[in-house]
Design an enzyme around this catalytic site. Sequence first.
Site, PDB file in Angstrom:
ATOM      1  N   SER A 138      58.259 130.991 -56.897  1.00 58.16           N
ATOM      2  CA  SER A 138      58.671 129.958 -57.834  1.00 58.16           C
ATOM      3  C   SER A 138      57.501 129.560 -58.733  1.00 58.16           C
ATOM      4  CB  SER A 138      59.255 128.783 -57.050  1.00 58.16           C
ATOM      5  OG  SER A 138      59.964 127.904 -57.878  1.00 58.16           O
ATOM      6  N   ASP A 175      69.395 134.310 -57.957  1.00 59.62           N
ATOM      7  CA  ASP A 175      68.627 133.111 -58.287  1.00 59.62           C
ATOM      8  C   ASP A 175      69.227 132.489 -59.540  1.00 59.62           C
ATOM      9  OD1 ASP A 175      66.656 131.211 -59.018  1.00 59.62           O
ATOM     10  OD2 ASP A 175      65.040 132.467 -58.238  1.00 59.62           O
ATOM     11  N   HIS A 201      67.588 131.276 -54.954  1.00 55.19           N
ATOM     12  CA  HIS A 201      66.154 130.983 -55.078  1.00 55.19           C
ATOM     13  C   HIS A 201      65.508 130.810 -53.709  1.00 55.19           C
ATOM     14  CE1 HIS A 201      62.596 129.833 -57.282  1.00 55.19           C
ATOM     15  NE2 HIS A 201      62.476 128.737 -56.562  1.00 55.19           N
TER      16      HIS A 201
END
Length: 337
Positions: free
Chosen positions: A129, A283, A312
């Site tokens: 991320s 995601d 995610h």
Amino acid sequence: MADYQIYELGDLPLLSGEMLNDAKLAYQTYGTLSAAGDNVIVLPTFYTGTNTRNEGFFGPGRAIDPARHFIVSPNLFGNGRSSSPSNTPAPQDGPRFPLVQMWDNIAAQHRLVHEHLGIEKIALVAGWSMAGCQSYQWAAQYPDMVQAILPFCASAKTSPHNFVFLEGVKAALCADQKWNGGNYASPPEAGLKAFGRVYAGWAFSQTFYREGLYRQMGFETIEELLQDWERDHVQGWDANDLLAKLATWQAGDISAGPLYNGDYKLALGAIKARAILMPCTQDLYFPPEDNEIEASFMPNAIFRPHHSPWGHCAANPGSDKGFMTQLDANIRELLER
């Protein structure tokens, strides 16, 4: 051993032209630097992450192993350990904390790694991320220092859709009357709970909810999962810290700054590091299409998406064993090449 150490940066000039007063960079190291200095791995932190949370990405027998590698894990500004709205004195406390961009974070991390730790070369920068976003930034900002990167569930530039998602969670938090423009006397719990509920809808995929995969996490119902996300944000995070990191995320762009002056393709093309870009196919805010475009402009990049219904959160240690197996394989490939 303490959870983290502090590197005193002094007054830190920011890309915006402002100054972060008496800046402090929290970090931790694991393992031992080799005599040749060729075993350095940098693991920045993700949104709502710390160096302690990063410990789920390495260990004995893993692709990243403190027995073989010298791991440096610097904490993102705004995460409550490094300089943040919650720990910075006036006049930069709370909502008065300045915008700290990716450029600023990596400039500070470079000082830690190069000046303080005496490191000349980095074998790998990797992360999930926002940590992955920092790996792109490292490779573009210091292309001669970084030999490989592995951003997973990340991007080199925050997309318009990702920006809008972040506006949604921000609006949910700031709608709480207790928020008071960031000058709250007590935590805006209703806003933090709303933040967590909205975020949960994006962190996992549609397939995750359709197939009831939340049961694998110990939740019988979706409501139980949502309440858990509420608790995490109320108990674990200062509202101003969340928003400071969110502002960093929204401004994410490896071409921002004097090196590339906003030329995104030029910045990607300047990355010399070997790279494997590893998105999750489901995601919702770092979709694989963005990484595929990035790889087309990077001279040494492999685009290798991972198929997972966990969205995610496929990269969250313990969620998707298949993701971790592939991540370790990709890391080994980069370190061996």
